[in-house]
Write a protein that holds these residues in place. Structure first.
Motif, PDB file in Angstrom:
ATOM      1  N   GLN A   1      16.582   7.439  -2.498  1.00  0.00           N
ATOM      2  CA  GLN A   1      16.473   8.859  -2.806  1.00  0.00           C
ATOM      3  C   GLN A   1      15.270   9.173  -3.682  1.00  0.00           C
ATOM      4  N   ALA A   2      14.912   8.281  -4.587  1.00  0.00           N
ATOM      5  CA  ALA A   2      13.765   8.514  -5.462  1.00  0.00           C
ATOM      6  C   ALA A   2      12.471   8.164  -4.747  1.00  0.00           C
ATOM      7  N   ALA A   3      11.407   8.917  -5.033  1.00  0.00           N
ATOM      8  CA  ALA A   3      10.100   8.652  -4.434  1.00  0.00           C
ATOM      9  C   ALA A   3       9.631   7.252  -4.809  1.00  0.00           C
ATOM     10  N   GLY A   4       9.048   6.585  -3.841  1.00  0.00           N
ATOM     11  CA  GLY A   4       8.581   5.221  -4.053  1.00  0.00           C
ATOM     12  C   GLY A   4       9.619   4.174  -3.718  1.00  0.00           C
ATOM     13  N   GLY A   5      10.859   4.617  -3.544  1.00  0.00           N
ATOM     14  CA  GLY A   5      11.927   3.679  -3.221  1.00  0.00           C
ATOM     15  C   GLY A   5      11.798   3.146  -1.804  1.00  0.00           C
ATOM     16  N   ASN A   6      12.111   1.883  -1.632  1.00  0.00           N
ATOM     17  CA  ASN A   6      12.155   1.333  -0.274  1.00  0.00           C
ATOM     18  C   ASN A   6      13.270   0.309  -0.187  1.00  0.00           C
ATOM     19  N   THR A   7      13.785   0.141   0.997  1.00  0.00           N
ATOM     20  CA  THR A   7      14.885  -0.787   1.214  1.00  0.00           C
ATOM     21  C   THR A   7      14.782  -1.357   2.625  1.00  0.00           C
ATOM     22  N   SER A   8      15.434  -2.471   2.822  1.00  0.00           N
ATOM     23  CA  SER A   8      15.402  -3.079   4.149  1.00  0.00           C
ATOM     24  C   SER A   8      16.188  -2.213   5.124  1.00  0.00           C
ATOM     25  N   LEU A   9      15.698  -2.174   6.340  1.00  0.00           N
ATOM     26  CA  LEU A   9      16.319  -1.382   7.395  1.00  0.00           C
ATOM     27  C   LEU A   9      17.100  -2.311   8.308  1.00  0.00           C
ATOM     28  N   GLN A  10      18.320  -1.924   8.608  1.00  0.00           N
ATOM     29  CA  GLN A  10      19.108  -2.699   9.549  1.00  0.00           C
ATOM     30  C   GLN A  10      18.375  -2.791  10.885  1.00  0.00           C
ATOM     31  N   ALA A  11      18.713  -3.823  11.659  1.00  0.00           N
ATOM     32  CA  ALA A  11      18.062  -4.024  12.956  1.00  0.00           C
ATOM     33  C   ALA A  11      18.126  -2.748  13.785  1.00  0.00           C
ATOM     34  N   VAL A  12      16.999  -2.357  14.310  1.00  0.00           N
ATOM     35  CA  VAL A  12      16.906  -1.098  15.036  1.00  0.00           C
ATOM     36  C   VAL A  12      15.822  -1.230  16.104  1.00  0.00           C
ATOM     37  N   SER A  13      15.852  -0.358  17.090  1.00  0.00           N
ATOM     38  CA  SER A  13      14.784  -0.289  18.085  1.00  0.00           C
ATOM     39  C   SER A  13      14.325   1.155  18.199  1.00  0.00           C
ATOM     40  N   LEU A  14      13.095   1.349  18.654  1.00  0.00           N
ATOM     41  CA  LEU A  14      12.598   2.711  18.856  1.00  0.00           C
ATOM     42  C   LEU A  14      13.392   3.411  19.950  1.00  0.00           C
ATOM     43  N   ALA A  15      13.813   2.649  20.957  1.00  0.00           N
ATOM     44  CA  ALA A  15      14.537   3.242  22.084  1.00  0.00           C
ATOM     45  C   ALA A  15      15.844   3.886  21.646  1.00  0.00           C
ATOM     46  N   GLN A  16      16.524   3.291  20.666  1.00  0.00           N
ATOM     47  CA  GLN A  16      17.816   3.843  20.266  1.00  0.00           C
ATOM     48  C   GLN A  16      17.674   5.136  19.473  1.00  0.00           C
TER      49      GLN A  16
END
Length: 307
Positions: free
Chosen positions: A191-206
């Motif tokens: 939620q805070a600017a600059g924050g980043n976290t790992s993204l669960q497995a995903v594809s562009l198609a989905q």
């Protein structure tokens, strides 16, 4: 004395330079934070005052069918990847491995995906950057691609058609789009600017519609929609929207801008066409419809003559 004058002049120049780079959306402007709103983005970057800026309103009756706008070929869009999702202070952005490509669809060459980000309104209200016949959708997805032979986006932007962006609209749905769970779950952690976290497995198609629902689209030449507003973008706007529930759409409004304000209405106002032509796909459909109409007329005339 001269040293003091020089120091003051240098500080003044630095202050102006800092102010010029401090661009913001209209929703961020307050008396306490007088940043450069979209109407003053040319102070941040002179290209923002160019003649071929984005976004635009697509007036469908003024679009022209272009037979070259055949269906896209999506390669490796089904490829699952893991990455990071970041709150960059004005949107959420996900870097994409350069494996997924697009070709055909009227493009001059293949383009490889670089990143995607979104623009939205407030709590699911109007928030897309582009509009269709004046209709503003709740949110808009931009999948940014660069020509396949480039290795970085800055080099691609030096090419007048070096970047291709696919734009997708969203609409409110009565049920949640479970394919978006990885995105919705992740943004709650940044939620805070600059924050980043790992993204669960995903594809562009989905994240987009099935390919058979992506044959209707608009095409025009434009720019990036944030400073520096570089006019090197081949834009494609798909007609059919992606469904998300009201709760999913509202989740994006919990994010914060870099100034700590709620990240809402992070879209640039519409820009003038300045004589540009917007094209549309669907020539085959149009011709087929005409053929059917002519056949119907011929049949009707034949029946009337028999009578």
């Amino acid at each position: 004395m001269q040293h003091l004058v020089f120091t003051f002049a240098l500080l003044s120049f630095l202050a102006l330079a800092t102010e010029a780079g401090d661009w913001c959306y209209q929703s961020q402007f307050t008396c306490d934070h007088q940043c450069n709103t979209p109407d003053k983005w040319n102070h941040a970057n002179s290209d923002c005052a160019g003649s071929y800026q984005s976004p635009i309103n697509v007036v469908t009756r003024k679009t022209l069918v272009d037979e070259r706008l055949t269906p896209f070929k999506f390669t490796n869009y089904q490829q699952i990847f893991k990455g990071y999702i970041k709150n960059n202070g004005h949107s959420v952005q996900v870097e994409v491995p350069h494996l997924s490509t697009i070709s055909e669809g009227g493009l001059s060459t293949a383009y490889k995906a670089v990143q995607f980000h979104l623009h939205w309104g407030k709590n699911g209200g109007p928030g897309s950057e582009h509009t269709i016949d004046g209709e503003q959708y709740p949110m808009e997805l931009h999948i940014v691609h660069m020509k396949h032979h480039y290795t970085d986006l800055s080099t691609a932007l030096a090419d007048s058609e070096g970047v291709a962006v696919l734009g997708f609209f969203y609409e409110k749905s009565n049920s949640a789009n479970r394919k978006y769970d990885p995105i919705i779950n992740s943004i709650q952690k940044i939620q805070a600017a600059g924050g980043n976290t790992s993204l669960q497995a995903v594809s562009l198609a989905q994240l987009i519609l099935p390919e058979q629902n992506l044959t209707s689209f608009y095409r025009y030449k434009g720019s990036l929609t944030t400073p520096g507003c570089t006019q090197s973008v081949v834009w494609t706007l798909f007609e059919n929207p992606i469904p998300l529930s009201s709760e999913q759409l509202r989740a994006f409004s919990n994010l914060k801008f870099h100034d700590g304000k709620s990240m809402v209405d992070n879209f640039r106002p519409l820009q003038p066409l300045n004589g540009r032509q917007v094209f549309r796909s669907g020539a085959t459909v149009a011709l087929a419809s005409t053929a059917l109409l002519m056949a119907a007329l011929a049949s009707s005339l034949g029946m009337s003559q028999l009578n």
